[in-house]
Write a protein that holds these residues in place. Structure first.
Motif, PDB file in Angstrom:
ATOM      1  N   GLU A   4       0.383  -1.614  -0.144  1.00 21.07           N
ATOM      2  CA  GLU A   4      -0.183  -0.075   0.153  1.00 21.07           C
ATOM      3  C   GLU A   4       1.026   1.277   0.264  1.00 21.07           C
ATOM      4  OE1 GLU A   4      -2.575   0.818   3.362  1.00 21.07           O
ATOM      5  OE2 GLU A   4      -3.569   2.467   2.508  1.00 21.07           O
ATOM      6  N   CYS A   5       0.594   2.401  -1.038  1.00 22.37           N
ATOM      7  CA  CYS A   5       0.536   3.343  -0.829  1.00 22.37           C
ATOM      8  C   CYS A   5       0.962   3.582   0.809  1.00 22.37           C
ATOM      9  CB  CYS A   5       0.978   4.806  -1.876  1.00 22.37           C
ATOM     10  SG  CYS A   5       1.515   5.977  -1.947  1.00 22.37           S
ATOM     11  N   SER A   6       2.334   5.053   1.331  1.00 17.45           N
ATOM     12  CA  SER A   6       1.198   5.711   2.468  1.00 17.45           C
ATOM     13  C   SER A   6       0.485   6.466   2.294  1.00 17.45           C
ATOM     14  CB  SER A   6       3.248   5.729   2.965  1.00 17.45           C
ATOM     15  OG  SER A   6       3.674   7.193   2.177  1.00 17.45           O
ATOM     16  N   VAL A  32      -3.311   0.439  -3.208  1.00 18.68           N
ATOM     17  CA  VAL A  32      -3.081  -0.716  -2.627  1.00 18.68           C
ATOM     18  C   VAL A  32      -3.748  -1.765  -3.644  1.00 18.68           C
ATOM     19  CG1 VAL A  32      -5.205  -0.180  -1.686  1.00 18.68           C
ATOM     20  CG2 VAL A  32      -3.691  -2.227  -0.522  1.00 18.68           C
ATOM     21  N   TRP A  53       5.608  -2.852   5.239  1.00 20.05           N
ATOM     22  CA  TRP A  53       5.781  -1.474   5.522  1.00 20.05           C
ATOM     23  C   TRP A  53       5.202  -0.776   3.808  1.00 20.05           C
ATOM     24  CZ3 TRP A  53      10.757   0.980   7.541  1.00 20.05           C
ATOM     25  CH2 TRP A  53      11.111   0.186   8.816  1.00 20.05           C
ATOM     26  N   TYR A  54       4.710  -0.451   4.568  1.00 24.09           N
ATOM     27  CA  TYR A  54       4.020   0.933   3.508  1.00 24.09           C
ATOM     28  C   TYR A  54       5.201   1.173   2.151  1.00 24.09           C
ATOM     29  CZ  TYR A  54       0.009   2.762   5.567  1.00 24.09           C
ATOM     30  OH  TYR A  54      -0.597   3.277   6.548  1.00 24.09           O
ATOM     31  N   TYR A  58       8.168  10.569   3.428  1.00 22.94           N
ATOM     32  CA  TYR A  58       7.577  10.175   3.960  1.00 22.94           C
ATOM     33  C   TYR A  58       7.750  10.138   5.515  1.00 22.94           C
ATOM     34  CZ  TYR A  58       7.381   7.985  -0.484  1.00 22.94           C
ATOM     35  OH  TYR A  58       6.836   7.814  -2.216  1.00 22.94           O
ATOM     36  N   MET A 111       2.148  -0.512   8.239  1.00 23.62           N
ATOM     37  CA  MET A 111       1.107   0.019   7.508  1.00 23.62           C
ATOM     38  C   MET A 111       0.245  -0.487   8.587  1.00 23.62           C
ATOM     39  SD  MET A 111       1.851  -2.008   3.798  1.00 23.62           S
ATOM     40  CE  MET A 111      -0.412  -2.602   3.613  1.00 23.62           C
ATOM     41  N   TYR A 171      -0.363  11.173   5.230  1.00 20.78           N
ATOM     42  CA  TYR A 171       0.418   9.770   4.880  1.00 20.78           C
ATOM     43  C   TYR A 171      -0.855   9.466   5.819  1.00 20.78           C
ATOM     44  CZ  TYR A 171       4.483  11.176   3.312  1.00 20.78           C
ATOM     45  OH  TYR A 171       5.686  11.682   2.391  1.00 20.78           O
ATOM     46  N   GLU A 172      -0.607   7.864   5.519  1.00 20.87           N
ATOM     47  CA  GLU A 172      -0.919   6.309   6.843  1.00 20.87           C
ATOM     48  C   GLU A 172      -2.842   7.098   7.164  1.00 20.87           C
ATOM     49  OE1 GLU A 172       1.053   6.505   9.825  1.00 20.87           O
ATOM     50  OE2 GLU A 172       2.991   6.040   9.014  1.00 20.87           O
TER      51      GLU A 172
END
Lengths: 349, 349
Positions: A83-85, A106, A191-192, A219, A236, A336-337
């Protein structure tokens, strides 16, 4: 004839950034051509003949590995959701700059390759080593400072030597597609995606923390609360998405299958719940895919929509550590996230 | 190798609804594979051998035309911009039900075929004729009432016999692609796309107003002002879009080319202006494509972004009748005809 032909959703042309079309989620494994792509730069030129992966820095025996060297090492296959952050950045309020990813940054694929720890065992790591740096072959400019930058990221040693961290050569059983990092890429499960450097050309064991801009400027989560310190994006967060129906869809009265996916980082996702119209009850949905570390799981929920009206539907996942999705993800300056509970509105006629 | 491979943006799987990816606008003519598709039903089965176009109803000589009959008639080629009347629905506030089209339910192609008036001249139209009904081969269910419906629409006679209204057999010089209405479709230049019925099977000259649901329930503007009467969707409103940069993009300081397209309905678009940060000045952009009835025109505006900051960019088109885009399109319950001035936010670092 393949009549219905889902395609990736473009978010930018150069660099090419494209989402997986979440509304066409059908198999657990994302076909290569639909797997989201996130690039920082134009696609790199690959050397036609003499590609090597260099492993150097604070090591006893620097190595130069050819493609054949890697192919001839023991191969491991892992299903991994990347998944991209920045996934769901478009849903942050207030809006945040950068790629406006909606639901589909994702995807899930089978990655096959060599355990990074095997390579590091054969080079040896000197005692002063602190981090492992991974250099891609892609490079280009940034908007915030002059110069040309290579896409590079570092991992702490504990994650680099984890048995599931791979130098992947295959995706879904075939050699890596060019757009997904051929000939070799890093896969950092849990991890992302920014950690899983594509088009690898160099691994440097470093005696100091890496200062590259994709490590120290991008990031990084800058919390909205000024008392909280910035922190790097790593594992993630638990997340879920309703793939069908789509937001603002118009449905007939009757039974509908609400359908989607849920995932987490380094532990499996274990619970998925649906909420209707802000009622207190959260209904358990049914898993389609088994519980598995690093793997998203599709889920389905049968909804008997007997009355016409406007409905708010939400999905909320919980992982096996008990982490669950918040109503609103933790807004941060770079967006992000975002693991907010997914909400859609549908109309029943 | 075609590295950067723009693809249509899916909005629903079945029926297949996909946008043109506006951010990858490069040629004036949209390639067939990128031209937006808007379907009401699953794709129809086509008869393998004996397709005919029936022309019947209040006519002196009913006709049954084969594909060869049509091919052997004089062919006319017209460049036509088609736009779905739900384009930009996703930007209405409050949100409206239905397909959440963003920018790209609009495309431009060359359509070649027979003038409908030629066909109607050879059948003759009886004096009681009021409308011409067009039946597609696609059919299916609706959410709001039981039954199976064929996609059918009618045109007033003045528009049906307009010399630019075509029974198109070719798109961009090639036989119509299946997804765009093979073997024959209607092209109604200047009207929103719902009028250009695909997969034509029947033309009925009718002595009364057509009551089908795609004429009398859908494609009706129900104004928010209860004193205004509902009215059918017909001629396309003047509209424009910024294709590049994309919303929330991050740019370097320096010169940027703001780039997009503008169009109107039955008259050409003649003026395109850009506004920066709500200042009073509207800057004229430069046309790339010539002024032409029914054709969108690409435009470009050179922006010298010398200071870092957050910028609001707007594009506003005016057609040769002096119609111009409002800041906010006229909101209506079904979300049609959104021709709001396009606004994006970009960040300069």
């Amino acid at each position: 004839m393949r009549l219905y032909h889902p395609q990736r959703i473009p978010r930018s042309v150069i660099p090419e950034n494209q989402e997986f079309p979440m509304l066409s989620l059908s198999s657990q494994i994302t076909p290569e051509a639909l797997h989201y792509v996130r690039n920082h730069f134009p696609y790199p030129y690959l050397p036609a003949h003499d590609w090597h992966l260099n492993v150097e820095g604070c090591v006893r025996n620097p190595l130069q590995l050819s493609y054949n060297d890697l192919i001839n090492m023991p191969q491991v296959t892992l299903p991994v959701t990347l998944e991209c952050s920045g996934n769901k950045r478009a849903f942050y309020e207030p809006k945040v700059r950068g790629e406006q990813w909606e639901l589909g940054a994702v995807s899930h694929a089978l990655w096959t390759g060599v355990r990074l720890r095997e390579i590091l065992q054969s080079t040896g790591i000197l005692s002063e080593a602190q981090e492992i740096i991974f250099e891609g072959m892609d490079s280009g400019q940034r908007t915030d400072m002059p110069g040309t930058f290579i896409y590079s990221r570092s991992l702490p040693i504990y994650k680099a030597i984890h048995p599931d961290t791979l130098i992947a050569l295959f995706m879904n059983g075939k050699p890596l597609p060019y757009k997904h990092g051929y000939p070799a890429r890093l896969i950092v499960p849990g991890w992302y995606g920014m950690a899983s450097v594509k088009w690898l050309q160099r691994i440097i064991v470093s005696d100091r923390p890496f200062q590259g801009p994709y490590q120290k400027i991008d990031y990084i989560v800058y919390p909205s609360d000024p008392n909280q310190s910035p922190r790097p994006v790593t594992v993630m967060k638990v997340n879920s998405v309703i793939a069908q129906p789509t937001d603002r869809a118009v449905l007939k009265k009757g039974t509908h299958h609400v359908f989607g996916a849920a995932w987490s980082g380094e532990v499996p996702v274990s619970k998925i719940q649906i909420n209707l119209d802000d009622e207190e009850t959260w209904y358990p949905a049914t898993w389609i895919d088994p519980e598995e570390r690093y793997s998203w799981r599709r889920w389905i929920w049968e909804w008997h929509a007997s009355k016409a009206g406007t409905y708010l539907l939400k999905s909320k996942a919980t992982d096996s550590n008990g982490n669950t999705q918040p109503l609103h993800g933790e807004w941060n300056a770079k967006g992000y996230e975002n693991n907010s509970i997914h909400q859609i509105v549908v109309y029943v006629e």
